[in-house]
Every structure is written in structure tokens, then in C-alpha cells.
Motif scaffolding. Structure first.
Motif, short mmCIF file in Angstrom:
data_model
loop_
_atom_site.label_atom_id
_atom_site.label_comp_id
_atom_site.label_asym_id
_atom_site.label_seq_id
_atom_site.Cartn_x
_atom_site.Cartn_y
_atom_site.Cartn_z
N ASP A 7 0.82 -1.22 0.00
CA ASP A 7 0.00 0.00 0.00
C ASP A 7 0.85 1.27 0.00
N GLY A 8 2.18 1.11 -0.08
CA GLY A 8 3.08 2.26 -0.15
C GLY A 8 3.57 2.75 1.19
N MET A 9 3.02 2.23 2.28
CA MET A 9 3.45 2.64 3.62
C MET A 9 4.73 1.91 3.99
N ARG A 10 5.56 2.57 4.79
CA ARG A 10 6.80 1.92 5.23
C ARG A 10 6.50 0.83 6.24
N ARG A 11 7.27 -0.25 6.17
CA ARG A 11 7.13 -1.33 7.14
C ARG A 11 7.74 -0.88 8.46
N LYS A 12 7.19 -1.35 9.55
CA LYS A 12 7.71 -1.05 10.88
C LYS A 12 8.91 -1.96 11.15
N PRO A 13 9.86 -1.50 11.99
CA PRO A 13 11.00 -2.36 12.33
C PRO A 13 10.52 -3.70 12.88
N GLY A 14 11.05 -4.78 12.35
CA GLY A 14 10.69 -6.11 12.82
C GLY A 14 9.42 -6.67 12.21
N GLU A 15 8.70 -5.86 11.43
CA GLU A 15 7.47 -6.35 10.81
C GLU A 15 7.83 -7.39 9.75
N PRO A 16 7.18 -8.55 9.77
CA PRO A 16 7.54 -9.59 8.80
C PRO A 16 7.21 -9.17 7.37
N VAL A 17 8.00 -9.66 6.45
CA VAL A 17 7.77 -9.41 5.04
C VAL A 17 6.73 -10.41 4.56
#
Length: 62
Positions: A7-17
Motif C-alpha cells: 500500500d506504499g506505507m513503510r514497514r515497521k521495524p521487525g514487521e515480517p515481510v
């Protein structure tokens, strides 16, 4: 692996891919439509996603 969510938002640290992350980048970088990946075997997906991960890391200069 860092990057954006589909959705174009940055992933949070540690958020799984997620698989959506990979499919989004397959389309963005290689023009492979998402519907083409649905019937790939797990091995084919793993190979494509690993290849994509290397490309994204090279682009970042890691």
C-alpha cells in the motif's frame, strides 16, 4: 529486508515481510503481473523472492 508495504506505507521495524510485499516488487521491478504468480509452486516463489531480495539489497548498496 526493508522496504515498503504494497500500500506504499513503510514497514515497521521487525514487521515480517509478506508475500504481498514480494508480489508487489515483482510487478514493480519486472512487470510480472500478480496473477501470474498465483500458480507458481512454493519452490518457484522462493527462488523468485530470493532473487528479488538480492536485487533490492544491491539497489540499496548493502
Amino acid at each position: 529486508m526493508r522496504g515498503l508495504r504494497p500500500d506504499g506505507m513503510r514497514r515497521k521495524p521487525g514487521e515480517p515481510v509478506t508475500e504481498d510485499f514480494w508480489v508487489h516488487h515483482m510487478f514493480r521491478l519486472h512487470g510480472i503481473p500478480p496473477h501470474e504468480t498465483y500458480n507458481w509452486t512454493d519452490g518457484q516463489k522462493r527462488y523468485a523472492y530470493n532473487s528479488l531480495a538480492v536485487q533490492l539489497e544491491e539497489e540499496r548498496g548493502v
